[in-house]
Design an enzyme around this catalytic site. Structure first.
Site, mmCIF file in Angstrom:
data_model
loop_
_atom_site.group_PDB
_atom_site.id
_atom_site.type_symbol
_atom_site.label_atom_id
_atom_site.label_comp_id
_atom_site.label_asym_id
_atom_site.label_seq_id
_atom_site.Cartn_x
_atom_site.Cartn_y
_atom_site.Cartn_z
ATOM 1 N N HIS A 112 -40.895 -39.984 -19.255
ATOM 2 C CA HIS A 112 -41.757 -38.886 -19.693
ATOM 3 C C HIS A 112 -41.077 -37.975 -20.707
ATOM 4 O O HIS A 112 -41.547 -36.868 -20.953
ATOM 5 C CB HIS A 112 -42.236 -38.070 -18.494
ATOM 6 N N CYS A 139 -38.962 -28.841 -39.183
ATOM 7 C CA CYS A 139 -38.096 -30.010 -39.130
ATOM 8 C C CYS A 139 -37.201 -30.060 -40.369
ATOM 9 O O CYS A 139 -37.709 -30.040 -41.504
ATOM 10 C CB CYS A 139 -38.959 -31.276 -39.044
ATOM 11 N N GLY A 177 -38.525 -38.537 -4.289
ATOM 12 C CA GLY A 177 -39.127 -37.276 -4.713
ATOM 13 C C GLY A 177 -40.338 -37.415 -5.607
ATOM 14 O O GLY A 177 -40.561 -36.581 -6.480
#
Length: 250
Positions: A112, A139, A177
């Site tokens: 993720h 950027c 978890g």
């Protein structure tokens, strides 16, 4: 003989480090207090980038103030023990924190993304990032805007092929978890069972997909994970274990 272990970790392993879980059965997770559709989707970022960036800036500051707990250190110890015994650990995390790495884990797949990185929305270059993104310079590579290098709802997870290959090679699947509610990660246990791989859940409470696990250990991650790692490493170093056989002198 357990030589190749695939571990999937979720927010529950970092909860004792002060990083909140996203979902829990008490309704106290992050997404019970905040609307993910307004904070964690490409559409939300396009509509109100300042609110999204401020939310992730706060999470980043929280992460920088956190520290790994005993569960993170135990998995780093397991990785080293398996490597010494000729095995391997595939550590895949749904977490965007860096607590596994800070505890000493050397190879972590962040499906993720990573909160301490930023990505350009134009050229997609990725760079380490520890400051705020709200109001930051554009950027440096192309002048485009920057966003958190995390996977939002509606986006594809990272490292899909590597994760699938690691799962196919495993002889034990362990979920630590996790809520068992977020796909595709929640489907890994079913995939493991289809491949004939034993499954183990280590969690504070039973996950939504708890019926897919052959075995379970419940309790705080900082206690349950080190206890399980102690059991595994003891078997690895036992002379009776094929991975722990010693060469006799002479």
């Amino acid at each position: 003989m357990t030589r190749r272990i695939f571990i999937l970790t979720g927010a529950g392993i970092s909860a004792e480090s002060g990083l909140g879980t996203f979902r829990d059965k008490q309704g106290e997770g992050i997404w019970a207090r905040f609307d993910p559709m307004r904070l964690a989707t490409p559409e939300a970022f396009a509509c109100d980038p300042d609110t999204v960036l401020a939310f992730y800036d706060a999470r980043r500051r929280n992460l920088l103030a956190a520290a790994p707990n005993a569960a993170h250190f135990a998995l780093a110890r397991l990785e080293a023990a398996l490597a010494s015994a000729g095995g391997e650990l595939a550590l895949v995390t749904q977490n965007v924190d860096d607590l596994h790495e800070r505890a000493g884990s050397r190879r972590v797949l962040h499906m993720h993304g990573e909160l301490l990185k930023a990505r350009c929305v134009d050229c997609e270059s990725v760079r380490a990032w520890t400051g705020d993104l709200l109001g930051c310079e554009p950027c440096p590579a192309c002048g485009g805007g920057l966003r958190p290098h995390v996977v939002w709802f509606g986006e594809m997870p990272f490292h899909k092929e590597e994760i699938e290959l690691a799962l196919e090679r495993a002889d034990l699947f362990v979920a630590i978890g996790t809520s068992g509610a977020v796909y595709p990660a929640a489907g890994f246990a079913a995939e493991a069972r289809a491949l004939g791989i034993p499954t183990l859940e280590i969690n504070l409470e039973a996950a939504d997909n708890a019926e897919l696990f052959d075995d379970s250990r419940y309790g705080p991650a900082s206690a349950a994970v080190p206890a399980w790692v102690d059991d595994v490493t003891a078997r690895l170093t036992s002379p009776a274990h094929p991975c722990g056989q010693k060469t006799k002198p002479g």
